[in-house]
Design an enzyme around this catalytic site. Structure first.
Site, PDB file in Angstrom:
ATOM      1  N   ARG A  59       9.926  -2.262 -10.995  1.00 45.80           N
ATOM      2  CA  ARG A  59       8.504  -1.999 -11.551  1.00 45.80           C
ATOM      3  C   ARG A  59       8.565  -3.534 -11.760  1.00 45.80           C
ATOM      4  NH1 ARG A  59       4.748   0.631 -11.179  1.00 45.80           N
ATOM      5  NH2 ARG A  59       5.636   2.599 -12.292  1.00 45.80           N
ATOM      6  N   HIS A 154       3.019  -5.136  -1.987  1.00 47.77           N
ATOM      7  CA  HIS A 154       2.900  -4.492  -3.431  1.00 47.77           C
ATOM      8  C   HIS A 154       3.126  -5.655  -4.425  1.00 47.77           C
ATOM      9  CE1 HIS A 154       1.530  -2.506  -6.990  1.00 47.77           C
ATOM     10  NE2 HIS A 154       1.334  -1.405  -6.740  1.00 47.77           N
ATOM     11  N   GLU A 254      -2.156  -6.781  -3.295  1.00 51.18           N
ATOM     12  CA  GLU A 254      -2.166  -6.378  -2.118  1.00 51.18           C
ATOM     13  C   GLU A 254      -1.720  -7.007  -0.911  1.00 51.18           C
ATOM     14  OE1 GLU A 254      -0.684  -2.194  -3.760  1.00 51.18           O
ATOM     15  OE2 GLU A 254      -1.375  -3.264  -5.840  1.00 51.18           O
TER      16      GLU A 254
HETATM   17  C1  BG6 Z   1      -0.601   0.339  -6.276  1.00 52.14           C
HETATM   18  C2  BG6 Z   1      -1.951   1.608  -6.854  1.00 52.14           C
HETATM   19  O1  BG6 Z   1      -0.750  -0.029  -5.201  1.00 52.14           O
HETATM   20  O2  BG6 Z   1       0.105   1.179  -6.925  1.00 52.14           O
HETATM   21  C3  BG6 Z   1      -2.027   2.789  -7.841  1.00 52.14           C
HETATM   22  O3  BG6 Z   1      -2.907   1.013  -5.815  1.00 52.14           O
HETATM   23  C4  BG6 Z   1      -0.399   2.751  -7.903  1.00 52.14           C
HETATM   24  O4  BG6 Z   1      -2.887   3.837  -7.752  1.00 52.14           O
HETATM   25  C5  BG6 Z   1       0.430   1.607  -8.566  1.00 52.14           C
HETATM   26  O5  BG6 Z   1      -0.721   3.304  -9.782  1.00 52.14           O
HETATM   27  C6  BG6 Z   1       1.984   2.195  -9.201  1.00 52.14           C
HETATM   28  O6  BG6 Z   1       2.218   2.697  -8.296  1.00 52.14           O
HETATM   29  P1  BG6 Z   1       3.407   3.689  -8.256  1.00 52.14           P
HETATM   30  O7  BG6 Z   1       4.202   4.136  -7.309  1.00 52.14           O
HETATM   31  O8  BG6 Z   1       4.710   1.703  -8.213  1.00 52.14           O
HETATM   32  O9  BG6 Z   1       4.211   3.701  -9.854  1.00 52.14           O
END
Ligand code: BG6
Length: 278
Positions: A59, A154, A254
């Site tokens: 994360r 991302h 992103e």
């Molecule tokens: C972003 C999305 O790219 O990623 C969001 O636009 C999403 O909607 C976020 O909540 C995190 O995603 P994840 O799968 O890592 O929890």
């Protein structure tokens, strides 16, 4: 200098330290989870509550969303694809000079990936660590039929306080508001006082994050879309691997091929998504 590191659970990563920057990159997901220019604050945000486990995304840092961004057509498939939870192979580390380290990773189709996405592919990720962080994500279609991808680098950027942040470079751009699923047009710079989840289209090369005491530049190539995301209070408290107040200290911008900016890749053809951050 670079060092191979291994946690007690077998989770491996490479630590890079050269004259201009330091970085950490996990083999799981080829996930960059630390990058810091010498004498400056880290550029990337990393959750204090993150996992460092195989088959789970860290994360924070820069998860690679591939071969689809967001949810796929089949709702049973993993959000943001399988690259971020797959083990990449480190194919090369090159110390180009005392300021510059280049690392190359690859992921190929396997029995596991074919269960989720039935194509032969080669995904190559090249990272250059210097006073800029440069990423090149190259998709090659090794199949006999064409395929379609959406994708994103991302990036979670560390900010002093989300309320002091503005994003420049997306004014007048159309976007999909992923919260209301409406198409809208940006009218001014972007600021944050609620949940924001948007896919901008027709995006130019450069986006700027203006923070209280610094600005961060994002330059994209092979992409005309960008996702801007901050979960704000409620979503943050529901999210895995995040403390309740984590939303205050990051913004995701992103570098993407998402929504209308999908790519069709024919057999033997390639597509390169490139992002430079500094
Ligand atoms: C972003 C999305 O790219 O990623 C969001 O636009 C999403 O909607 C976020 O909540 C995190 O995603 P994840 O799968 O890592 O929890």
């Amino acid at each position: 200098m670079h060092t191979h590191k291994k946690l007690n659970n077998g989770f491996e990563y490479i630590e890079i330290n050269n004259s201009s920057a330091s970085a950490k990159i996990a083999l799981n997901g080829a996930h960059i989870f630390h990058y810091e220019q010498k004498g400056k604050k880290p550029l990337l945000w990393l959750s204090e509550n993150s996992n460092f486990e195989h088959k789970k995304a860290i994360r924070g840092g820069i998860p690679i969303c591939w071969p689809w961004f967001g949810t796929s057509i089949k709702q049973t498939q993993p959000q943001h694809g399988f690259a971020r939870t797959s083990l990449f192979e480190l194919t090369n580390i090159n110390e180009l000079d005392s300021n510059t380290t280049e690392l190359s990773f690859k992921l190929e189709d396997s029995y596991e990936t074919r269960k989720l996405w039935d194509y032969k592919f080669l995904l190559e990720f090249t990272v250059t660590i210097s006073d800029k962080l440069t990423m090149k994500l190259k998709t090659t279609n090794n199949d006999s039929k064409e395929f379609k991808i959406t994708q994103a680098l991302h990036s979670y950027f560390l900010v002093s306080d989300i309320s002091d942040v503005s994003i420049k470079g997306l004014d007048k751009r159309p976007y999909l508001d992923a919260l209301s699923m409406e198409n809208k047009v940006q009218n001014s710079e972007i600021t944050f006082n609620e949940e924001v989840d948007r896919v901008y289209q027709e995006v130019d090369k450069t986006i700027i994050i203006q923070d209280k005491n610094r600005f961060i530049i994002i330059q994209n190539e092979g992409s005309s879309s960008a996702v801007v995301w901050n979960p704000w209070i409620d979503k943050c408290s529901r999210m895995s691997g995040m403390k309740d107040d984590a939303y205050k200290s990051f913004v995701c911008i992103e570098s993407a091929n998402a929504f209308d900016d999908f790519k069709i890749i024919k057999p033997k053809q390639t597509h390169i998504l490139k992002a430079t951050l500094f």
